[in-house]
Motif scaffolding. Structure first.
Motif: not given
Length: 274
Positions: A81, A85, A146, A163, A230, A233-234
């Motif tokens: 992940q 990300a 992604g 995103l 990051v 998103f992760a």
């Protein structure tokens, strides 16, 4: 006999010129921020479209190549992940941080700031318009990275819609930082170097899993604006994402973006008057 100054006489040329000057001054209202920002954004977008698209492909292929290399040492879980990300946000860092630092560094060295200084636009419109134009080029590359990363590591794609928030917020933070570096650097070569160092920091501190880093490196990672994009998103790759933490990371990105763009605007004013 009393002496009356000529400029107060109704029929004098000085009085006419002064009245005309006041009327002319009233005909030139100050440009507003939003229309000026849109004009600068469109101009920057049209100028950079041809020159920056090849570099966008380079940024995308670079991130995809990093994920392919990391696939040999990372199987899945939280490490995968972090890799996906970090690679996606790296596209934003390459364009918004690295290229924008080079652009403003060259603009300052070539005297291009003098051109913008003569235009009736606020300094914030110049910085925000250029930053927005450069950040817009990161959208397709970030989405492609992604999606490719999710397929490569077997991660869910249900929350890729996040995103939509990660790109503009992380892009604003990194673009403001890149513009400030380019405007504050005394020479364009130094601006290029600082932009490259910033992108390398985003690569090393964003793509590599944080659990394997020493404490000192983790502290440096927390100071990097892209880290929070990051992390946000992760976190969405989890089976049940903790959206409170996601929103918190995005809020940090937004605050850092406002501060960095404000610093870049101050740096633009400082460079334009020299």
């Amino acid at each position: 006999m009393s002496v009356v100054p000529a400029e107060v006489l109704p029929g004098s040329a000085l009085a006419v010129d002064e009245t005309a000057g006041r009327a002319a001054a009233e005909l030139g209202p100050r440009a507003r921020l939003w229309p000026s920002l849109c004009a600068v954004y469109r101009a920057q977008l049209s100028r950079a479209r041809v020159a920056r698209i090849p570099l966008l492909f380079v940024a995308t292929f670079q991130s995809i190549g990093i994920m392919i290399l990391m696939r040999g040492v990372v199987d899945g879980g939280a490490e995968a992940q972090a890799v996906v990300a970090g690679s996606a946000v790296l596209v934003v860092a390459f364009v918004a941080l690295n290229l924008l630092a080079q652009y403003f560094g060259q603009l300052r060295a070539s005297g291009g700031l003098d051109h913008y200084a003569t235009l009736p636009v606020p300094p914030a419109a110049v910085v925000l318009g250029a930053a927005g134009a450069y950040a817009s080029f990161t959208v397709p590359g970030t989405v492609v990275t992604g999606v490719f990363g999710c397929v490569l590591f077997g991660l869910p794609m249900a929350n890729l819609w996040v995103l939509v928030a990660v790109i503009p917020l992380a892009g604003a933070a990194l673009a403001g930082l890149g513009a400030a570096l380019g405007l504050l650097a005394p020479r364009p070569e130094l601006a290029t170097l600082l932009g490259q160092l910033g992108m390398s920091a985003a690569l090393l501190l964003g793509v590599l899993p944080a659990d394997r880093m020493p404490d000192a490196v983790r502290l440096a990672r927390d100071l990097l604006p892209s880290t929070y994009g990051v992390e946000a998103f992760a976190r969405t790759f989890a089976e049940r994402p903790d959206w409170a933490f996601v929103l918190g990371d995005l809020a940090v990105c937004g605050v850092v973006g406002v501060v960095s763009l404000a610093v870049a605007t101050w740096a633009y004013r400082r460079a334009a008057v020299r």
